[in-house]
Design an enzyme around this catalytic site. Structure first.
Site, mmCIF file in Angstrom:
data_model
loop_
_atom_site.group_PDB
_atom_site.id
_atom_site.type_symbol
_atom_site.label_atom_id
_atom_site.label_comp_id
_atom_site.label_asym_id
_atom_site.label_seq_id
_atom_site.Cartn_x
_atom_site.Cartn_y
_atom_site.Cartn_z
ATOM 1 N N ASP A 127 0.941 -1.535 -0.078
ATOM 2 C CA ASP A 127 -0.214 0.204 -0.278
ATOM 3 C C ASP A 127 0.639 0.903 0.018
ATOM 4 O O ASP A 127 2.375 1.142 -0.040
ATOM 5 C CB ASP A 127 -0.652 -0.060 1.352
ATOM 6 C CG ASP A 127 -2.028 0.914 0.888
ATOM 7 O OD1 ASP A 127 -2.012 2.219 -0.033
ATOM 8 O OD2 ASP A 127 -3.019 0.979 1.589
HETATM 9 C C1 BGC Z 1 -5.216 3.282 0.133
HETATM 10 C C2 BGC Z 1 -5.166 1.896 -1.007
HETATM 11 C C3 BGC Z 1 -5.244 2.602 -2.289
HETATM 12 C C4 BGC Z 1 -3.562 3.769 -2.556
HETATM 13 C C5 BGC Z 1 -3.988 4.179 -4.016
HETATM 14 C C6 BGC Z 1 -3.701 3.489 -0.346
HETATM 15 O O1 BGC Z 1 -3.722 5.312 0.898
HETATM 16 O O2 BGC Z 1 -5.127 2.578 1.388
HETATM 17 O O3 BGC Z 1 -6.750 1.266 -1.198
HETATM 18 O O4 BGC Z 1 -5.641 2.201 -3.426
HETATM 19 O O5 BGC Z 1 -3.590 4.835 -1.719
HETATM 20 O O6 BGC Z 1 -4.335 5.263 -3.637
#
Ligand code: BGC
Length: 741
Positions: free
Chosen positions: A289
């Site tokens: 993530d």
């Molecule tokens: C979130 C994810 C997301 C990623 C990219 C993160 O902060 O937890 O769910 O896909 O950002 O935007």
């Protein structure tokens, strides 16, 4: 001389015909070779720097542009993927650097959070879950994929399949709610919708099951907080939707932010290398993530940046999103032997193989003409309307206040949410444009009879409202035949980093409702929100309540059509609505305790100051029609552990209006090696019934439904099972099934 010429000619002919000479065109460029062969060939040609480059994903600009430095990185083979870069004008330029100007020409994979629509916005996932219609969710995912592909994207960070049982957690809006069975059905449908049968096809995206794993169990509902989840809960509650996504072919997984039982998910070898790859045989790749590799330091798992890179990569997190520790610290760790080459190569192979499978070596660019043809078409709008209509849940309808009749002279629409285009779209609305959205006020205006006057006064929003604004709204409403009050949360109040410590209606909305009630005019409350709220005052005082979630581009139209009876609400709650915050976490599939709540017994599991029952249980939802259940049968009533029983139940529309009912099948495993939930959903069907019509529904109960994970594996334990058929997780008809030893 003549001989020399002939010799050269012969050499040329030989060179062209000889297979070894043809190997000049490297194997990895041969589309006829398998993705695995191509990836292996390519890996053999890469420097360490290029390998780490493939594992790097960087963020573009929110508007869709790449960052200047991406061009150079792509040219040098030091970038594998981006997120948020989109639109042909940006994608093709950056891709050209990678494909035409880098040494090996490896294309970039362009990712974006396409969660509940790209340009045409569908209800937020929790609302979509309230449809109990996986096929429809799949259609929405497929439409979203087609739109997203047209702007150069090939990978979505969806579906989000985290089970969430604490409405304080803002990201409960992004998932399917509290139940592993419903969550699994939707996870599979969404993966199939995004990817289709072949995700290399135009119009399809790679899916990403996220967030692996347990993120939804954040302690106290506070986002990014640690989780402590028992082995049994992991295997029986949190894993199943991921397994369903994997079985449906999910190309990628995302590792989560949370600390899981002491080991952050992004370095959790047991979860990634063990369960996901080892036990389940996942062949795709895992992306971290956003900066979660670097966050291993703040977690207190990694001592420094190199340690974080080594731990995440060694646990099986293949691609690093946004932080750059693999790239910056990996090479030194490799030379010093702290990171093993086979570990690095395995990750690179997984990423490369997926790029070959995605077809982007053959089709790296996007046709700029597509953008205008594919976005927000009449067809996608129609689908968005259907999706919004089916996601609405009627929570209360005392005295049949709804649907509103055609003869009303004056309707007051109150509440800033009634006229907020942004808030119709919800928390992850990608490139949805507020201007495209139909608000509730617009929907009401286009739906009422010509003779009905509609007055609007904002009163207050969830976050603002002055005394004057409130007074004005109350005055406007006091002369209306009916008041439609839009209340809830602004879209930004749920979603990532939007946990709440209270579940009450924010701001002055309750005060507004109290004053509207005092006008003596009938009030209909329409809720726009991304989580279960505390609605006990509303339930006691407002005769009609419609849960609309964030219903998307066509949301306001769908709500208006429902309020005026052009459509009959049929959604059911995918998550429990507590009576009060103190009950949280609360979910229907809890275990029994040795002292189940009893009014007669002080020393039973209850509160001294509140009932234990929720306000609205999981699976609950009303309709303008009424339905009765009869004739529940289980055949045979005794089976072996590997056997199957057929459950039949008749559902009748006992009203004079056609409507949808979502029939639900639950079981209870009465006694086992581990205690089991008091009820577990094991089947459901959404059916449309005309007045008086009866349909007999059939469900199957076999090992997949009756078994659970305990000790070392998944098994059905002999004994008695309760079988329940009903329109919610409470009550209903009951039968029995016996599994014989
Ligand atoms: C979130 C994810 C997301 C990623 C990219 C993160 O902060 O937890 O769910 O896909 O950002 O935007």
């Amino acid at each position: 001389m003549k001989n020399l010429k002939a010799a050269i000619l012969a050499a040329i002919i030989f060179y062209c015909a000889c297979p070894r000479a043809a190997a000049q065109a490297p194997l990895y460029k041969d589309p006829k070779a398998s993705p695995a062969e191509r990836a292996a060939d390519l890996l053999g040609r890469m420097t360490a720097e290029e390998k780490f480059g493939q594992l790097q994903q960087l963020d573009g600009l929110w508007e869709g542009d790449y960052r200047k430095e991406h061009l150079e990185l792509a040219r040098e083979g030091r970038l594998g993927s981006t997120l948020n870069v989109r639109f042909a004008a940006n994608v093709n330029i950056l891709q050209k650097e990678a494909v035409e100007h880098s040494r090996l020409g490896i294309p970039l994979l362009f990712a974006f959070d396409v969660i509940h629509g790209y340009r045409t916005i569908f209800p937020v996932p929790l609302g979509e879950s309230a449809q109990w219609d996986p096929e429809l969710a799949g259609k929405a995912a497929s439409a979203a994929a087609e739109e997203a592909y047209s702007v150069g994207l090939k990978w979505t960070f969806a579906p989000m399949v985290d089970i969430a049982r604490d409405p304080r957690w803002g990201r409960i809006v992004e998932g399917s709610g509290e139940d592993p069975y419903l969550g699994s059905r939707l996870a599979a449908a969404r993966v199939r919708g995004f990817q289709g049968a072949d995700f290399s096809a135009p119009g399809k995206l790679l899916a990403c099951a996220k967030h692996w794993v347990g993120y939804g169990a954040a302690e106290a509902g506070r986002d990014y907080n640690s989780t402590n989840i028992s082995r049994s809960a992991l295997r029986n509650v949190y894993f199943p939707p991921f397994k369903a996504a994997l079985d449906a072919g999910a190309a990628t997984f995302m590792s989560a932010f949370n600390d899981l039982n002491g080991v952050p998910s992004t370095a959790n070898k047991a979860a990634i290398a063990g369960t996901l790859r080892g036990d389940w045989g996942f062949k795709g790749f895992v992306v971290s993530d956003y900066t979660s590799v670097k966050e291993l330091i703040a977690h207190g798992l990694a001592a420094d940046e190199e340690d974080a890179a080594v731990k995440a990569l060694s646990a099986g997190v293949d691609m690093e999103m946004v932080s750059t520790l693999y790239r910056d610290k990996g090479p030194a760790a490799l030379s010093a032997g702290r990171l093993s080459l086979p570990v690095l190569d395995a990750s690179v192979l997984r990423v490369l193989e997926m790029k070959f499978r995605a077809g982007i070596f053959e089709k790296p660019y996007i046709d700029p003409a597509l953008e205008t043809k594919k976005l927000l078409t009449p067809k996608t709008r129609k689908l968005a309307l259907e999706a919004a209509l089916k996601s609405l849940v009627l929570l209360r309808n005392t005295g049949g206040l709804l649907p509103l009749g055609p003869g009303l002279k004056k309707i007051a629409v109150v509440g800033a949410l009634a006229d907020s285009k942004t808030d119709m779209l919800g928390s992850w609305s990608a490139d949805g444009k507020p201007a495209d959205a139909v608000t509730l006020l617009e929907g009401v205006r286009e739906t009422v009879s010509p003779g009905t006057e509609v007055v609007y006064s904002s009163g207050c929003s969830p976050s603002a409202g002055t005394d004057e604004e409130l007074a004005k709204a109350v005055a406007a409403a006091s002369e209306a035949d009916v008041i439609i009050a839009a209340v809830g949360e602004e879209a930004s109040m749920s979603g990532e980093a939007s946990s709440r410590a209270f579940l009450s209606l924010p701001g002055r909305q309750l005060e507004l409702l109290e004053r509207l009630k005092k006008t003596g005019r009938p009030v209909v409350a329409v809720l726009f929100n991304g989580r279960p709220l505390e609605l006990s005052w509303l339930d006691a005082n407002i005769p009609a309540i419609l849960e609309a979630w964030y219903p998307g581009t066509e949301g306001g139209r769908a709500v208006a059509q429902t309020l005026f009876g052009r459509s009959n609400p049929g959604g059911k709650l995918p998550v429990t609505f507590p009576l009060t915050l103190g009950q949280v976490p609360i979910y229907y599939a809890h275990r029994s305790t040795g002292r189940p709540p009893s009014a007669a017994e002080k020393y039973s599991s209850k509160y001294t100051d509140s009932p234990v029952e929720p306000l609205y249980p999981f699976g609950y939802g009303l309709s303008y029609s009424s339905f009765t259940y009869s004739g529940l049968s289980v055949t045979p009533a005794k089976i072996k552990a590997d056997g199957k029983a057929i459950v039949k139940v008749a559902v009748t529309n006992s009203s004079s209006r056609s409507g949808d009912e979502i029939a639900q099948l639950y079981i209870r495993d009465a006694a086992g090696s581990e205690t089991r939930p008091v009820r577990e959903l094991k089947g459901f069907k959404r059916v449309t019934l005309s007045p008086g019509e009866t349909k007999t529904l059939e469900f199957e109960l076999g090992p997949a439904e009756l078994g659970y994970y305990y000790e070392d594996g998944f098994a059905v334990e002999p004994g008695l099972f309760g079988v329940y058929a009903s329109g919610s997780s409470e009550g209903g008809l009951e039968a029995r099934l016996e599994v014989m030893p």
